[in-house]
Write a protein that holds these residues in place. Structure first.
Motif, PDB file in Angstrom:
ATOM      1  N   TYR A  28      45.619  58.904 -45.465  1.00  0.00           N
ATOM      2  CA  TYR A  28      45.659  59.120 -44.014  1.00  0.00           C
ATOM      3  C   TYR A  28      47.105  59.104 -43.515  1.00  0.00           C
ATOM      4  CZ  TYR A  28      45.412  58.163 -39.108  1.00  0.00           C
ATOM      5  OH  TYR A  28      45.629  58.227 -37.763  1.00  0.00           O
ATOM      6  N   GLN A  44      48.125  65.284 -35.889  1.00  0.00           N
ATOM      7  CA  GLN A  44      47.598  64.467 -34.781  1.00  0.00           C
ATOM      8  C   GLN A  44      48.680  63.559 -34.191  1.00  0.00           C
ATOM      9  OE1 GLN A  44      44.473  62.549 -37.040  1.00  0.00           O
ATOM     10  NE2 GLN A  44      45.212  60.560 -36.397  1.00  0.00           N
ATOM     11  N   GLY A  67      43.779  51.022 -31.820  1.00  0.00           N
ATOM     12  CA  GLY A  67      43.372  52.010 -32.833  1.00  0.00           C
ATOM     13  C   GLY A  67      44.603  52.712 -33.383  1.00  0.00           C
ATOM     14  N   GLY A  89      46.004  52.941 -36.306  1.00  0.00           N
ATOM     15  CA  GLY A  89      46.061  53.497 -37.656  1.00  0.00           C
ATOM     16  C   GLY A  89      47.233  52.911 -38.428  1.00  0.00           C
ATOM     17  N   LEU A 121      52.636  56.179 -34.270  1.00  0.00           N
ATOM     18  CA  LEU A 121      52.855  56.319 -32.824  1.00  0.00           C
ATOM     19  C   LEU A 121      53.269  54.991 -32.193  1.00  0.00           C
ATOM     20  CD1 LEU A 121      49.988  58.816 -31.936  1.00  0.00           C
ATOM     21  CD2 LEU A 121      52.448  59.258 -31.904  1.00  0.00           C
ATOM     22  N   ASP A 158      44.414  47.540 -34.997  1.00  0.00           N
ATOM     23  CA  ASP A 158      43.415  48.382 -35.663  1.00  0.00           C
ATOM     24  C   ASP A 158      42.486  47.483 -36.469  1.00  0.00           C
ATOM     25  OD1 ASP A 158      43.527  51.685 -36.341  1.00  0.00           O
ATOM     26  OD2 ASP A 158      42.253  50.451 -37.649  1.00  0.00           O
ATOM     27  N   PRO A 159      41.176  47.803 -36.490  1.00  0.00           N
ATOM     28  CA  PRO A 159      40.259  46.970 -37.286  1.00  0.00           C
ATOM     29  C   PRO A 159      40.396  47.210 -38.789  1.00  0.00           C
ATOM     30  CG  PRO A 159      39.053  48.740 -36.165  1.00  0.00           C
ATOM     31  CD  PRO A 159      40.475  48.820 -35.702  1.00  0.00           C
ATOM     32  N   ARG A 170      45.110  49.873 -43.142  1.00  0.00           N
ATOM     33  CA  ARG A 170      46.032  50.671 -42.310  1.00  0.00           C
ATOM     34  C   ARG A 170      47.097  49.767 -41.684  1.00  0.00           C
ATOM     35  NH1 ARG A 170      42.265  55.650 -39.960  1.00  0.00           N
ATOM     36  NH2 ARG A 170      41.563  56.178 -42.048  1.00  0.00           N
ATOM     37  N   THR A 220      45.189  56.612 -28.802  1.00  0.00           N
ATOM     38  CA  THR A 220      45.192  58.039 -29.122  1.00  0.00           C
ATOM     39  C   THR A 220      44.328  58.291 -30.353  1.00  0.00           C
ATOM     40  OG1 THR A 220      47.181  57.754 -30.468  1.00  0.00           O
ATOM     41  CG2 THR A 220      47.517  58.491 -28.210  1.00  0.00           C
ATOM     42  N   ASN A 221      43.539  59.326 -30.276  1.00  0.00           N
ATOM     43  CA  ASN A 221      42.694  59.760 -31.411  1.00  0.00           C
ATOM     44  C   ASN A 221      41.800  58.636 -31.933  1.00  0.00           C
ATOM     45  OD1 ASN A 221      44.034  62.408 -31.660  1.00  0.00           O
ATOM     46  ND2 ASN A 221      45.777  61.222 -32.361  1.00  0.00           N
ATOM     47  N   TRP A 243      35.917  56.852 -32.088  1.00  0.00           N
ATOM     48  CA  TRP A 243      35.415  56.059 -33.208  1.00  0.00           C
ATOM     49  C   TRP A 243      34.776  54.758 -32.735  1.00  0.00           C
ATOM     50  CZ3 TRP A 243      34.809  58.865 -37.143  1.00  0.00           C
ATOM     51  CH2 TRP A 243      35.758  59.815 -37.519  1.00  0.00           C
ATOM     52  N   GLU A 255      30.376  49.090 -28.103  1.00  0.00           N
ATOM     53  CA  GLU A 255      31.736  48.519 -28.035  1.00  0.00           C
ATOM     54  C   GLU A 255      32.560  49.168 -26.937  1.00  0.00           C
ATOM     55  OE1 GLU A 255      34.227  48.052 -31.447  1.00  0.00           O
ATOM     56  OE2 GLU A 255      32.524  47.560 -32.726  1.00  0.00           O
ATOM     57  N   THR A 277      40.419  60.860 -42.405  1.00  0.00           N
ATOM     58  CA  THR A 277      40.175  60.396 -41.030  1.00  0.00           C
ATOM     59  C   THR A 277      38.695  60.157 -40.748  1.00  0.00           C
ATOM     60  OG1 THR A 277      40.833  60.703 -38.734  1.00  0.00           O
ATOM     61  CG2 THR A 277      40.105  62.658 -39.858  1.00  0.00           C
TER      62      THR A 277
END
Ligand code: SAM
Length: 226
Positions: A10, A17, A40, A42, A46, A64-65, A69, A108-109, A113, A118, A186
């Motif tokens: 990833y 993205q 989130g 990743g 960013l 991020d969970p 990552r 973002t992005n 998910w 949630e 992804t």
């Protein structure tokens, strides 16, 4: 081990993205000194971009969970003082999630998910709807439509400058193989699955030189709390 490989893959193929996300972040006109949450995040490309914009007096916190990552994000950012990463989510929790701390919340992005149940918690935490279940309940109805999000933000009434639009971002890949690799990393699914067939016909084109364009329909929301 599979999660590890997936996170690495990833990280290597998420360029298109990142480009779309950085465009969105530039449009937010962040200020030097801002404290920014990146939910989130990743592998943190960013979040690092945000840290550079807000400068040493600001802070970028990536959540991020997916622990693999976050591990990659941390390894890449050891030298950067105003950048932190943490495994978490709106449900698991994240640093300073019960106090007014961040100037800006960015995602973002990632929002697509978040499971619907949630999403409600996410809105409560990030948008701080004060215990009004009436408003929160309506969020489920308005999943990922431009008009729905606009109506919801207006109904909630806590915001000004609400902008909701539906741009199409062209993600470009050197080859179909590269596109396939990104898709697997992804979505954790193979692009050849029947579910993706429709997506391929509608949104993916292969040029004569083998380059692939994936026209991604996005919902872009920005809003300021009153
Ligand atoms: C496509 S990546 C986006 C990464 C980065 N924000 C970007 O724009 O390149 C989506 C991320 O959302 C994370 N994610 C999945 N479920 C989530 C949840 N419930 N809350 C927060 N993030 C979640 C995934 O682990 C993944 O790293």
């Amino acid at each position: 081990m599979e999660a590890d490989a997936n996170a690495k893959s990833y990280d290597e193929v998420s360029g298109p993205q990142i480009e779309a996300g950085s465009q969105f972040i530039r449009e937010l006109n962040l200020s030097l000194g801002d404290k920014v949450l990146d939910m989130g995040c990743g592998t943190g490309h960013l979040t690092k971009y945000i840290a550079d914009i807000v400068g040493p007096d600001g802070q970028a916190v990536g959540i991020d969970p997916d622990a693999e990552r976050i591990k990659i994000a941390e390894e890449k950012s050891k030298e950067v003082g105003n950048l932190q990463f943490c495994v978490g989510s709106s449900v698991i929790g994240f640093p300073h999630d019960t106090e007014p701390y961040y100037d800006v919340h960015i995602s973002t992005n990632a929002y697509h998910w978040v499971p619907d149940d949630e999403k409600r918690i996410t809105y409560r935490k990030h948008i701080d709807i004060p215990g009004d279940n009436g408003n929160v309940e309506k969020i489920g109805i308005y999943t990922l439509t431009q008009e729905g999000y606009r109506d919801m933000f207006q109904e909630v009434g806590l915001f000004n400058n609400v902008v909701v639009d539906a741009p199409i971002y062209p993600y470009r890949y050197e080859s179909f193989e590269e596109f396939k690799r990104w898709f697997k990393a992804t979505t954790r699914q193979d692009v050849e699955t029947t579910k993706s067939e429709d997506l391929l016909k509608k949104f993916v084109t292969t040029e004569d030189d083998g380059q692939v364009t994936f026209k991604v329909p996005c919902i872009r929301i920005s809003a300021c709390k009153n």
